[in-house]
Design a protein around this motif. Structure first.
Motif, mmCIF file in Angstrom:
data_model
loop_
_atom_site.group_PDB
_atom_site.id
_atom_site.type_symbol
_atom_site.label_atom_id
_atom_site.label_comp_id
_atom_site.label_asym_id
_atom_site.label_seq_id
_atom_site.Cartn_x
_atom_site.Cartn_y
_atom_site.Cartn_z
ATOM 1 N N GLY A 1 11.117 21.240 -23.700
ATOM 2 C CA GLY A 1 9.779 21.680 -23.280
ATOM 3 C C GLY A 1 9.647 23.188 -23.326
ATOM 4 N N SER A 2 10.425 23.842 -24.209
ATOM 5 C CA SER A 2 10.501 25.300 -24.304
ATOM 6 C C SER A 2 11.234 25.895 -23.093
ATOM 7 N N GLY A 3 12.154 25.145 -22.549
ATOM 8 C CA GLY A 3 13.034 25.717 -21.524
ATOM 9 C C GLY A 3 12.988 25.130 -20.124
ATOM 10 N N ASN B 1 0.681 29.568 -11.426
ATOM 11 C CA ASN B 1 0.749 28.259 -12.081
ATOM 12 C C ASN B 1 1.398 28.235 -13.454
ATOM 13 N N SER B 2 1.888 29.360 -13.909
ATOM 14 C CA SER B 2 2.551 29.394 -15.217
ATOM 15 C C SER B 2 3.266 30.733 -15.360
ATOM 16 N N GLY B 3 4.051 30.824 -16.423
ATOM 17 C CA GLY B 3 4.700 32.092 -16.732
ATOM 18 C C GLY B 3 3.675 33.159 -17.110
ATOM 19 N N SER B 4 2.662 32.761 -17.863
ATOM 20 C CA SER B 4 1.622 33.722 -18.272
ATOM 21 C C SER B 4 0.928 34.310 -17.054
ATOM 22 N N TYR C 1 7.763 38.258 -25.854
ATOM 23 C CA TYR C 1 6.650 37.362 -25.520
ATOM 24 C C TYR C 1 6.515 37.289 -24.012
ATOM 25 N N HIS C 2 5.316 37.587 -23.520
ATOM 26 C CA HIS C 2 5.081 37.517 -22.077
ATOM 27 C C HIS C 2 3.959 36.544 -21.733
ATOM 28 N N GLY C 3 3.628 35.644 -22.668
ATOM 29 C CA GLY C 3 2.599 34.663 -22.367
ATOM 30 C C GLY C 3 1.340 34.882 -23.173
ATOM 31 N N MET C 4 0.261 34.264 -22.714
ATOM 32 C CA MET C 4 -0.935 34.148 -23.542
ATOM 33 C C MET C 4 -2.086 35.047 -23.116
ATOM 34 N N VAL D 1 9.766 44.020 -19.566
ATOM 35 C CA VAL D 1 10.800 43.664 -20.537
ATOM 36 C C VAL D 1 11.325 42.259 -20.279
ATOM 37 N N GLU D 2 11.565 41.525 -21.372
ATOM 38 C CA GLU D 2 12.372 40.313 -21.261
ATOM 39 C C GLU D 2 13.807 40.820 -21.298
ATOM 40 N N PRO D 3 14.577 40.679 -20.235
ATOM 41 C CA PRO D 3 15.927 41.273 -20.233
ATOM 42 C C PRO D 3 16.801 40.751 -21.368
ATOM 43 N N CYS E 1 15.629 39.648 -24.770
ATOM 44 C CA CYS E 1 14.324 39.661 -25.437
ATOM 45 C C CYS E 1 14.313 38.582 -26.515
ATOM 46 N N ARG E 2 13.601 37.457 -26.244
ATOM 47 C CA ARG E 2 13.784 36.253 -27.063
ATOM 48 C C ARG E 2 15.283 35.933 -27.005
ATOM 49 N N THR E 3 16.038 36.088 -28.115
ATOM 50 C CA THR E 3 17.493 35.915 -27.971
ATOM 51 C C THR E 3 18.261 37.197 -28.266
ATOM 52 N N PHE F 1 10.850 42.747 -14.905
ATOM 53 C CA PHE F 1 11.618 41.819 -15.740
ATOM 54 C C PHE F 1 10.804 40.539 -15.885
ATOM 55 N N ASP F 2 10.524 40.169 -17.127
ATOM 56 C CA ASP F 2 9.943 38.852 -17.382
ATOM 57 C C ASP F 2 11.116 37.885 -17.446
ATOM 58 N N GLU F 3 11.285 37.151 -16.350
ATOM 59 C CA GLU F 3 12.421 36.221 -16.250
ATOM 60 C C GLU F 3 11.950 34.777 -16.411
ATOM 61 N N VAL F 4 10.838 34.608 -17.126
ATOM 62 C CA VAL F 4 10.285 33.260 -17.287
ATOM 63 C C VAL F 4 11.313 32.346 -17.972
ATOM 64 N N VAL F 5 12.048 32.874 -18.949
ATOM 65 C CA VAL F 5 13.098 32.078 -19.599
ATOM 66 C C VAL F 5 14.446 32.249 -18.892
ATOM 67 N N THR F 6 14.790 33.492 -18.568
ATOM 68 C CA THR F 6 16.142 33.765 -18.075
ATOM 69 C C THR F 6 16.351 33.411 -16.597
ATOM 70 N N ALA G 1 9.441 31.378 -13.798
ATOM 71 C CA ALA G 1 8.745 30.096 -13.963
ATOM 72 C C ALA G 1 9.718 29.005 -14.405
ATOM 73 N N LYS G 2 9.843 28.825 -15.664
ATOM 74 C CA LYS G 2 10.350 27.606 -16.309
ATOM 75 C C LYS G 2 11.460 26.799 -15.621
ATOM 76 N N ALA G 3 12.658 27.361 -15.474
ATOM 77 C CA ALA G 3 13.823 26.525 -15.163
ATOM 78 C C ALA G 3 13.733 25.812 -13.823
HETATM 79 C C1 LIG Z 1 9.578 35.198 -21.678
HETATM 80 C C2 LIG Z 1 8.313 34.406 -21.486
HETATM 81 N N1 LIG Z 1 7.346 34.913 -20.682
HETATM 82 C C3 LIG Z 1 6.202 34.248 -20.443
HETATM 83 C C4 LIG Z 1 5.970 33.009 -21.015
HETATM 84 C C5 LIG Z 1 4.701 32.280 -20.736
HETATM 85 O O1 LIG Z 1 4.940 31.205 -19.898
HETATM 86 P P1 LIG Z 1 3.914 29.979 -19.838
HETATM 87 O O2 LIG Z 1 4.005 29.274 -21.152
HETATM 88 O O3 LIG Z 1 4.407 29.172 -18.671
HETATM 89 O O4 LIG Z 1 2.572 30.553 -19.598
HETATM 90 C C6 LIG Z 1 6.949 32.436 -21.840
HETATM 91 C C7 LIG Z 1 6.736 31.126 -22.464
HETATM 92 O O5 LIG Z 1 7.425 30.683 -23.341
HETATM 93 C C8 LIG Z 1 8.144 33.165 -22.095
HETATM 94 O O6 LIG Z 1 9.099 32.686 -22.914
#
Ligand SMILES: Cc1ncc(COP(=O)(O)O)c(C=O)c1O
Length: 439
Positions: free
Chosen positions: A64-66, A119-122, A148-151, A213-215, A217-219, A243-248, A271-273
């Motif tokens: 589900g993307s993480g 309600n979401s990472g974004s 990537y920090h969302g939409m 920053v994504e600590p 950043c992607r991978t 720190f955008d820790e949505v993935v990490t 968010a995610k995990a």
């Molecule tokens: C690092 C990072 N930040 C933010 C988001 C956005 O999260 P969401 O899809 O829950 O809005 C994502 C989604 O993949 C992400 O990977």
């Protein structure tokens, strides 16, 4: 029994659903690759496996993307939903679970003295940005190319989709419909280039609300000194480091990348995990910044508005609380990292043996093969990858019952050694085909 896969012929139901999704869903069909023959409609998931509407079961590395770090429908998640769902789900008023969860996050996430729920990472990155703007009384955000920090409008600038980057710090919009002037509020820096980044931060310090920053950043993993350098300059200039820790978050370690890499930001978005796949996100951070969302903000005439109808709803918070407890099972991170590393190392060896120019980057539970002879440390080196191989790998895996997204292999605690063995065998058998990949 070991995992086996023999693709079943497409069910009538899946055929009809594929047609209907084109007709009624504005985005069409969501797939991991680009050739239509690989489209499928999912119906269920359990542990590390997912099943489509033709009853094909796959080992799932997309997760589900993480978010499914503990696997699909984890018993603790199911129990958390069942245990609360008949007692009211959303009040807009503070509830008991939200307080317990806030305390737990503050206990385990190093930077989080206080939290807000979303309600979401974004939403989380969006509100972290707003908090920083209020704190600094400035508008601009510095982010990294390829991150990537969302939409939301400011996040969708020079993200991983950017095929033609501009000169730093000019931002490139990644979507139609974003007001043109938004790009003027976003400055872009090269990830892993601390000298260039510090230069940009110093030059624009008077305009900056934050550095986000994504600590990882992607991978792209941070080079030694990169996060530390960011920390140092932002602390000196009193610019919030986010720190955008949505993935990490909760994936690299219980305390996220800030624990894993040992650098503590001012704010973080998570968010995610810990969502179990439900809508959830949070901002955590320094009390003096976070307090702007409450009475202190009003007192100072600097109040940050960030409520949401579903924010902190009892179901999402109950799930997050239950999953954070589950993540504290002794040995859990050692075990999931061991399995991830086994697959990652096997992939490195196979690519090397097959003489395919590639490197595998990322951390043990989120890594990605990059088909290029260059070292991949940032977006510009990422753009040198052979995309045909990237997509062909997804198809070769799917032919043998394995789902992987366009970016990472996500590893969950639910993947078994048998899943990993099967995947290694499939990868081994795929190398010759992969070598020949062209569009
Ligand atoms: C690092 C990072 N930040 C933010 C988001 C956005 O999260 P969401 O899809 O829950 O809005 C994502 C989604 O993949 C992400 O990977």
């Amino acid at each position: 029994m070991s995992f086996q896969f023999q693709r079943k012929s497409q069910s009538e139901r899946e055929r009809i659903l594929l047609e209907k999704s084109e007709q009624f869903l504005a985005c069409g069909i969501r797939s991991t690759t680009i050739r239509p023959g690989y489209n499928m409609i999912m119906k269920s998931g359990k542990g590390a496996h997912i099943t489509d509407t033709s009853d094909n079961e796959y080992i799932d590395y997309l997760l589900g993307s993480g978010p499914m770090f503990l696997g699909h429908s984890h018993p603790a998640m199911v129990e958390a939903v069942r245990g609360r769902v008949d007692q009211g789900t959303s009040f807009l008023l503070t509830n008991d679970v939200a307080i317990e969860l806030a305390e737990e996050i503050a206990r385990v996430v190093p930077c989080a003295e206080q939290v807000t729920f979303h309600n979401s990472g974004s939403e989380a990155t969006y509100y972290a940005l707003r908090m920083a703007r209020a704190y600094r009384g400035r508008d601009k955000m510095l982010k990294f190319e390829g991150a990537y920090h969302g939409m939301h409008d400011h996040a969708l600038m020079s993200a991983q989709f950017t095929m033609e980057p501009a000169d730093f710090p000019q931002a490139v919009s990644n979507s139609a419909g974003i007001p043109q002037q938004t790009s003027g509020d976003v400055l872009i820096a090269p990830f892993n280039d601390i000298e260039r980044t510090v230069e940009l931060i110093r030059k624009h310090a008077d305009e900056l609300a934050c550095v986000m920053v994504e600590p990882m950043c992607r991978t792209f993993t941070p080079l030694p000194g990169f996060l530390e350098g960011l920390r140092e300059v932002t602390r000196e200039l009193d610019i919030p480091l986010i720190f955008d820790e949505v993935v990490t978050g909760f994936r690299l370690a219980l305390g996220g990348a800030q624990e894993y890499y040992g650098v503590v930001p001012d704010l973080c978005a998570g968010a995610k995990a810990v969502t179990g796949g439900l809508p959830f996100g949070f901002v955590g951070g320094r009390r003096d910044i976070m307090e702007l969302a409450g009475a202190k903000g009003y007192e100072q005439g600097n109040h940050v508005r960030l409520t949401g109808t579903y924010s902190g709803n009892v179901i999402s918070t109950s799930v997050a609380l239950a999953l954070i407890k589950e993540l504290q099972t002794p040995g859990l991170y050692e075990e999931v990292n061991r399995k991830g590393l086994r697959l990652k190392n096997a992939l490195v060896e196979m690519l090397d043996h097959a003489d395919i120019p590639a490197t595998v980057i990322g951390e043990p539970t989120a890594f990605q093969p990059m088909f290029t002879s260059q070292e991949v440390i940032d977006h510009r080196s990422y753009l040198t990858i052979d995309w045909a191989k990237n997509f062909r790998l997804i198809e070769l895996l799917m032919d043998r019952g394995i789902v992987k997204g366009q970016e990472k292999f996500f590893i969950s605690t639910a993947h078994t050694d048998d899943d990993i063995d099967y995947t290694i065998d499939v990868l081994k058998d795929s190398m010759e085909e992969l070598k020949k990949a062209t569009f």
